[in-house]
Scaffold this active site. Structure first.
Site, PDB file in Angstrom:
ATOM      1  N   GLY A 213       0.672  -1.516   0.004  1.00  0.00           N
ATOM      2  CA  GLY A 213       0.000  -0.427  -0.101  1.00  0.00           C
ATOM      3  C   GLY A 213       1.609   1.478  -0.391  1.00  0.00           C
ATOM      4  N   ASN A 214       0.619   2.328   0.330  1.00  0.00           N
ATOM      5  CA  ASN A 214       1.127   3.319   0.278  1.00  0.00           C
ATOM      6  C   ASN A 214       0.409   4.753   1.548  1.00  0.00           C
ATOM      7  OD1 ASN A 214      -1.116   5.388  -1.061  1.00  0.00           O
ATOM      8  ND2 ASN A 214      -0.539   4.307  -3.173  1.00  0.00           N
ATOM      9  N   HIS A 215       0.590   5.678   1.822  1.00  0.00           N
ATOM     10  CA  HIS A 215       0.887   6.225   3.194  1.00  0.00           C
ATOM     11  C   HIS A 215      -0.792   7.507   3.231  1.00  0.00           C
ATOM     12  CE1 HIS A 215       3.279   5.046   5.627  1.00  0.00           C
ATOM     13  NE2 HIS A 215       4.643   5.269   4.808  1.00  0.00           N
ATOM     14  N   SER A 216      -1.115   7.825   0.727  1.00  0.00           N
ATOM     15  CA  SER A 216      -2.257   8.169   0.822  1.00  0.00           C
ATOM     16  C   SER A 216      -3.168   8.126   1.862  1.00  0.00           C
ATOM     17  CB  SER A 216      -2.423   8.151  -0.383  1.00  0.00           C
ATOM     18  OG  SER A 216      -3.437   9.050  -0.991  1.00  0.00           O
ATOM     19  N   ALA A 280      -3.226   7.887  -4.832  1.00  0.00           N
ATOM     20  CA  ALA A 280      -2.645   7.010  -5.592  1.00  0.00           C
ATOM     21  C   ALA A 280      -2.537   5.459  -5.464  1.00  0.00           C
ATOM     22  CB  ALA A 280      -1.854   8.179  -3.686  1.00  0.00           C
TER      23      ALA A 280
END
Ligand code: CTP
Length: 424
Positions: A213-216, A280
């Site tokens: 995943g990512n930090h968005s 994102a």
């Protein structure tokens, strides 16, 4: 700015209610039309007669109002007012009223009207400091903020109890200025427009318990959805996994992976006038997903994961772009920002692009602020200062409006006339 604006003033029962006749007088001086709704507790502090005299209209005190007013039907007045109002202001907003609104109660006239209200909702919390900083009150205020309600923060000073602390209703001019700013942003210029916004991260499964995943946080996209809805658009928000509350009057579709987001966007993108892709989206996903939890086998061994590219949602929409539709992309760049963003805009066939740098202080993931640079398809670059994400959202929508205007002029009169009009 308040001239002829229609404002509902909701008054709940705190000591600051004694200041409300002054607020009402000021709103009337600004030539606003005001209708008043009071809770039972508010009537302990200020009389309905004072407020109805200043408002020059009867005050609503009950879910089934007993007023001699030809515009009011006792069973549908809340629907009538929800459509009549340009904004609803609740001052003072007590801890109890805030809690009721946050949790959807409708057991008195004020909370019933709030549930039906489409117009911007502005709350001015005012109470004793301990009640204000109580976790329950703070959580309720945070819920309302995330849904797109506007909060006029209380001030620090001497409270009714004699204690000095936070909880005072701000001075009347501060409240009037705040209302004015909100109404300026909510000028209904997007009424009749269908807008699709994507927000948040995507999660790409590795096995049943792990993902990439990512930090968005989704905050930027949710702010755009909220601002567009306040400006009258019909908004669909396609969100990746995020804990944010859905903004008021916005239709939300939840997705998890890039593929799910792609399908959801493709399903409805052809019906939209404006598409703003702030999500994102993961660029890569595991080539195969294990159906059972991957074990680590022997201690100290490495594990290799093969990744394949996901669908580029924005490029796919760009390829199918309808005439007059406006497509806005985001570019998250940590180096050669302008150069890379320009390339993305061209490759993905966008009308304009919003660039931000995740490494800059106060910008990017998780913050309530952002510092962005706009680039339009003519190459014009505008660097914006650090702003609240809600204000950035409105700046994006302002540029969408002018892109629409240019494209309307072009399709009606040709490119040179459009350029001529814009230069003027
Ligand atoms: N985007 C998309 N689908 C993807 C990846 C990105 O629709 N699979 C969209 C994003 O929502 C954003 C724009 O494309 O509006 C640019 O995203 P960004 O992550 O900045 O760039 P990428 O195109 O992914 O390229 P790179 O990561 O190489 O910079």
């Amino acid at each position: 700015m308040l001239r002829r604006k229609k404002i509902i003033l909701g008054v709940s029962g705190g000591i600051a209610a004694i200041k409300i006749p002054l607020l009402l007088r000021e709103l009337k001086r600004e030539h606003a039309e005001v209708r008043v709704v009071m809770t039972k507790a508010a009537q302990e502090f200020v009389t309905p007669l004072s407020l109805s005299t200043l408002a020059q209209s009867p005050v609503i005190l009950d879910i089934f109002p007993q007023v001699r007013d030809s515009t009011l039907d006792a069973s549908t007045w809340h629907i009538y007012f929800s459509q009549w109002a340009d904004a609803m202001v609740i001052a003072p907003a007590t801890a109890n009223t805030i809690a009721k609104i946050a949790h959807g109660f409708s057991d008195d006239a004020l909370s019933t009207l709030v549930l039906a209200m489409r117009a911007p909702l502005i709350l001015a919390p005012s109470m004793d400091e301990d009640m204000y900083i109580n976790v329950a009150t703070q959580r309720n205020i945070s819920l309302l903020k995330q849904r797109g309600c506007f909060i006029i923060l209380p001030e620090k000073g001497e409270l009714a109890s004699g204690i000095t602390g936070i909880g005072r209703l701000p001075e009347i001019p501060t409240i009037v200025k705040f209302i004015d700013k909100i109404l300026k942003n909510g000028n209904q210029d997007l009424r009749g427009k269908k807008i699709l916004v994507t927000a948040g991260p995507t999660y790409e499964a590795i096995d049943p318990v792990r993902f990439i995943g990512n930090h968005s946080s989704g905050k930027m996209g949710f702010a755009i959805a909220n601002a567009a809805s306040l400006r009258g658009a019909t908004v669909t928000l396609i969100a990746g996994p995020t804990h944010l509350e859905t903004p008021r009057n916005v239709k939300r579709i939840d997705t998890v992976s890039a593929k799910q987001m792609f399908d959801a966007v493709m399903d409805i993108s052809h019906q939209q006038d404006i598409i703003i892709m702030s999500a994102a989206v993961a660029d890569f996903r595991p080539s195969s997903v294990s159906s059972s939890k991957i074990k680590k086998e022997k201690t100290g061994t490495s594990f290799f994961l093969e990744l394949s590219q996901t669908e580029d949602i924005l490029s796919s929409i760009g390829k199918k772009k309808r005439k007059n539709a406006i497509i806005v992309g985001f570019a998250l760049e940590s180096q050669s920002v302008i150069e890379n963003a320009r390339k993305k805009m061209k490759d993905k066939n966008l009308d304009f692009i919003v660039c931000n740098n995740p490494l800059e202080n106060g910008s990017g993931f998780g913050y309530d602020t952002n510092r962005v640079t706009f680039i339009d398809h003519n190459g014009k670059i505008e660097e914006m200062p650090l702003m609240e994400k809600f204000d950035v959202a409105n700046e994006i929508l302002n540029r969408v409006r002018s892109e629409e205007h240019t494209s309307e002029l072009q399709s009606r009169f040709g490119i040179s006339y459009a350029v001529f009009c814009l230069k003027k």
